[in-house]
Design a protein around this motif. Structure first.
Motif, PDB file in Angstrom:
ATOM      1  N   GLY A  84       0.777  -1.227   0.000  1.00 16.84           N
ATOM      2  CA  GLY A  84       0.000   0.000   0.000  1.00 16.84           C
ATOM      3  C   GLY A  84       0.808   1.276   0.000  1.00 16.84           C
ATOM      4  O   GLY A  84       0.241   2.369   0.017  1.00 16.84           O
ATOM      5  N   HIS A  85       2.133   1.194  -0.054  1.00 16.22           N
ATOM      6  CA  HIS A  85       2.957   2.402  -0.095  1.00 16.22           C
ATOM      7  C   HIS A  85       3.401   2.665  -1.527  1.00 16.22           C
ATOM      8  O   HIS A  85       3.967   1.795  -2.186  1.00 16.22           O
ATOM      9  N   ALA A  86       3.170   3.872  -2.002  1.00 19.36           N
ATOM     10  CA  ALA A  86       3.420   4.202  -3.409  1.00 19.36           C
ATOM     11  C   ALA A  86       4.888   4.502  -3.687  1.00 19.36           C
ATOM     12  O   ALA A  86       5.357   4.336  -4.801  1.00 19.36           O
ATOM     13  N   ARG A  87       5.629   5.003  -2.713  1.00 13.48           N
ATOM     14  CA  ARG A  87       7.028   5.377  -2.931  1.00 13.48           C
ATOM     15  C   ARG A  87       7.839   4.161  -3.357  1.00 13.48           C
ATOM     16  O   ARG A  87       7.666   3.071  -2.839  1.00 13.48           O
ATOM     17  N   ARG A  88       8.742   4.364  -4.300  1.00 17.61           N
ATOM     18  CA  ARG A  88       9.542   3.257  -4.814  1.00 17.61           C
ATOM     19  C   ARG A  88      11.025   3.599  -4.696  1.00 17.61           C
ATOM     20  O   ARG A  88      11.433   4.735  -4.937  1.00 17.61           O
ATOM     21  N   ILE A  89      11.821   2.609  -4.328  1.00 19.06           N
ATOM     22  CA  ILE A  89      13.256   2.812  -4.182  1.00 19.06           C
ATOM     23  C   ILE A  89      14.005   1.874  -5.121  1.00 19.06           C
ATOM     24  O   ILE A  89      13.445   0.917  -5.660  1.00 19.06           O
ATOM     25  N   GLY A  90      15.313   2.175  -5.294  1.00 15.16           N
ATOM     26  CA  GLY A  90      16.159   1.347  -6.146  1.00 15.16           C
ATOM     27  C   GLY A  90      17.487   1.059  -5.463  1.00 15.16           C
ATOM     28  O   GLY A  90      17.659   1.283  -4.261  1.00 15.16           O
ATOM     29  N   MET A  91      18.452   0.617  -6.245  1.00 20.64           N
ATOM     30  CA  MET A  91      19.747   0.247  -5.682  1.00 20.64           C
ATOM     31  C   MET A  91      20.501   1.453  -5.126  1.00 20.64           C
ATOM     32  O   MET A  91      21.388   1.289  -4.285  1.00 20.64           O
ATOM     33  N   ARG A  92      20.159   2.638  -5.561  1.00 17.72           N
ATOM     34  CA  ARG A  92      20.822   3.828  -5.023  1.00 17.72           C
ATOM     35  C   ARG A  92      20.593   3.932  -3.514  1.00 17.72           C
ATOM     36  O   ARG A  92      21.512   4.250  -2.746  1.00 17.72           O
ATOM     37  N   GLU A  93      19.374   3.683  -3.081  1.00 20.41           N
ATOM     38  CA  GLU A  93      19.068   3.729  -1.638  1.00 20.41           C
ATOM     39  C   GLU A  93      19.780   2.599  -0.889  1.00 20.41           C
ATOM     40  O   GLU A  93      20.264   2.779   0.233  1.00 20.41           O
ATOM     41  N   VAL A  94      19.861   1.433  -1.510  1.00 20.72           N
ATOM     42  CA  VAL A  94      20.574   0.314  -0.878  1.00 20.72           C
ATOM     43  C   VAL A  94      22.054   0.651  -0.726  1.00 20.72           C
ATOM     44  O   VAL A  94      22.660   0.397   0.320  1.00 20.72           O
ATOM     45  N   ASP A  95      22.641   1.218  -1.777  1.00 21.33           N
ATOM     46  CA  ASP A  95      24.054   1.602  -1.721  1.00 21.33           C
ATOM     47  C   ASP A  95      24.301   2.637  -0.624  1.00 21.33           C
ATOM     48  O   ASP A  95      25.359   2.632   0.022  1.00 21.33           O
ATOM     49  N   ALA A  96      23.334   3.519  -0.408  1.00 19.56           N
ATOM     50  CA  ALA A  96      23.478   4.533   0.641  1.00 19.56           C
ATOM     51  C   ALA A  96      23.515   3.886   2.024  1.00 19.56           C
ATOM     52  O   ALA A  96      24.282   4.307   2.897  1.00 19.56           O
ATOM     53  N   VAL A  97      22.701   2.856   2.230  1.00 20.03           N
ATOM     54  CA  VAL A  97      22.708   2.151   3.512  1.00 20.03           C
ATOM     55  C   VAL A  97      24.055   1.461   3.724  1.00 20.03           C
ATOM     56  O   VAL A  97      24.641   1.526   4.815  1.00 20.03           O
ATOM     57  N   ALA A  98      24.565   0.821   2.676  1.00 20.94           N
ATOM     58  CA  ALA A  98      25.860   0.149   2.783  1.00 20.94           C
ATOM     59  C   ALA A  98      26.978   1.148   3.049  1.00 20.94           C
ATOM     60  O   ALA A  98      27.877   0.897   3.867  1.00 20.94           O
ATOM     61  N   ALA A  99      26.934   2.299   2.364  1.00 24.77           N
ATOM     62  CA  ALA A  99      27.963   3.321   2.562  1.00 24.77           C
ATOM     63  C   ALA A  99      27.909   3.896   3.973  1.00 24.77           C
ATOM     64  O   ALA A  99      28.948   4.155   4.589  1.00 24.77           O
ATOM     65  N   MET A 100      26.700   4.088   4.492  1.00 22.06           N
ATOM     66  CA  MET A 100      26.553   4.603   5.852  1.00 22.06           C
ATOM     67  C   MET A 100      27.117   3.603   6.856  1.00 22.06           C
ATOM     68  O   MET A 100      27.760   3.994   7.846  1.00 22.06           O
ATOM     69  N   THR A 101      26.905   2.328   6.606  1.00 26.06           N
ATOM     70  CA  THR A 101      27.451   1.295   7.490  1.00 26.06           C
ATOM     71  C   THR A 101      28.966   1.358   7.520  1.00 26.06           C
ATOM     72  O   THR A 101      29.595   1.249   8.579  1.00 26.06           O
ATOM     73  N   GLU A 102      29.575   1.545   6.355  1.00 25.45           N
ATOM     74  CA  GLU A 102      31.038   1.674   6.273  1.00 25.45           C
ATOM     75  C   GLU A 102      31.512   2.884   7.081  1.00 25.45           C
ATOM     76  O   GLU A 102      32.490   2.797   7.832  1.00 25.45           O
ATOM     77  N   LYS A 103      30.822   4.009   6.927  1.00 22.51           N
ATOM     78  CA  LYS A 103      31.232   5.237   7.623  1.00 22.51           C
ATOM     79  C   LYS A 103      31.086   5.095   9.137  1.00 22.51           C
ATOM     80  O   LYS A 103      31.947   5.546   9.895  1.00 22.51           O
ATOM     81  N   VAL A 104      29.989   4.488   9.567  1.00 24.50           N
ATOM     82  CA  VAL A 104      29.788   4.282  11.001  1.00 24.50           C
ATOM     83  C   VAL A 104      30.886   3.379  11.563  1.00 24.50           C
ATOM     84  O   VAL A 104      31.398   3.597  12.662  1.00 24.50           O
ATOM     85  N   SER A 105      31.259   2.358  10.780  1.00 22.55           N
ATOM     86  CA  SER A 105      32.338   1.476  11.203  1.00 22.55           C
ATOM     87  C   SER A 105      33.649   2.242  11.373  1.00 22.55           C
ATOM     88  O   SER A 105      34.398   2.020  12.329  1.00 22.55           O
TER      89      SER A 105
END
Length: 323
Positions: A84-105
């Motif tokens: 029921g949620h219309a917003r759509r995401i792609g690999m760009r958002e996934v890459d951002a999560v992975a990059a944030m994990t690297e930075k937090v590390s």
């Protein structure tokens, strides 16, 4: 009515609001388990990112009796949230999560988890939760679940470093849920291994052995470096329990697997000879050989100083090798 109340608060405050923040009971099934895995993530992260609540969360008890989450239950709950949620995401958002994990590390390496963990919690609540609610292709969806599991595992690892073991365990269990839903065996095994290490530190050697064995069993097709990574933890946990023959058998298995891994690769992976030497040290210490343990620690340090030894980044928080 309850979902509408939560949604109204979230829209008004322009952030995800947990059931407990809104004064509502968390929905559970007939077994008393949470019905909403995403709600669990929001509640946990929201409490961890606020200074006034971190002390309460950190005081949570470590549980010896655990139930490993099953993938079908988690997938069903996440699909229900997504609908029921219309917003759509792609690999760009996934890459951002992975990059944030690297930075937090990296921040964890430099300043410690006390400073880095609130950032991870805030990112989980304010960004990752929104991504999880969005529509996505199956490939993007699974990649996002996997990236979320990685970040949850790192956040739990930082909580262990701070001594908040009950909180760390909650992060670890949530990481297992997301890794299982993503069919990400690497992160699933890594998390179980991290939980085994935590149990050793707290003196729960029986639980540590069970978790280490579960990690090995969950990755039957592991390559040699991954096998060394898992067998090393099995050796550590069995040595801590005083099971000499099993500990020595597992550390020998780890050494053989590492030899195979090093002969195949030009560069060290995240589980490197320095890591194996550390596990040998732990086995020796657990079996009463303190002098040998010190020598193995010195060997670990010598390997760690070598270029490409895998001592930085993910390796610092126990990330599994990809081989």
């Amino acid at each position: 009515m309850r979902p509408y109340i939560i949604e109204a608060f979230s829209r008004r405050l322009e952030r995800q609001v947990a059931h407990t923040e809104a004064g509502c009971d968390v929905p559970v099934d007939d077994r008393g388990q949470r019905l909403d895995t995403l709600e669990e993530l929001v509640e946990l992260g929201a409490g961890d990112m606020l200074p006034s609540r971190r002390g309460v969360l950190g005081a949570g008890l470590f549980a010896v009796a655990l139930t490993i989450p099953e993938r079908p239950d988690v997938v069903g709950r996440l699909e229900a949230v997504q609908a029921g949620h219309a917003r759509r995401i792609g690999m760009r958002e996934v890459d951002a999560v992975a990059a944030m994990t690297e930075k937090v590390s990296e921040l964890d390496d430099q300043f410690g988890g006390r400073h880095a963990r609130p950032m991870a919690a805030a990112f989980l609540v304010n960004t990752v939760a929104a991504h999880l609610r969005a529509d996505a292709s199956e490939a993007v969806r699974k990649a996002l679940l996997s990236a979320t599991a990685d970040l949850l595992y790192l956040t739990g690892f930082m909580a262990v470093d701070e001594g908040a073991h009950g909180l760390a365990q909650r992060y670890y269990l949530l990481a297992l849920k997301y890794a299982g839903a993503a069919e990400d065996h690497l992160t699933f095994c890594t998390t179980l291994r991290g939980m085994s290490l935590q149990a050793i530190d707290l003196g729960h050697t029986g639980q540590a052995m069970r978790l280490a064995d579960s990690a090995a069993a969950a990755s039957p097709a592991a390559g040699p470096r991954m096998r060394a990574f898992l067998a090393g933890q099995q050796a550590h946990s069995y040595a801590a329990d005083g099971a000499r023959s099993q500990a020595l058998a597992y550390i020998e298995e780890a050494e053989i697997a590492m030899d195979k891994a090093e002969s195949r690769a030009k560069a060290f992976g995240s589980y490197a000879p320095s890591s194996l030497a550390y596990h040998v040290s732990q086995v020796r210490y657990g079996l009463g050989d303190k002098a040998g343990a010190i020598e193995s620690l010195k060997e670990s340090d010598r390997h760690r100083d070598c270029p490409g030894s895998g001592a930085a980044g993910f390796a610092s928080w126990g990330r599994a090798p990809t081989q």
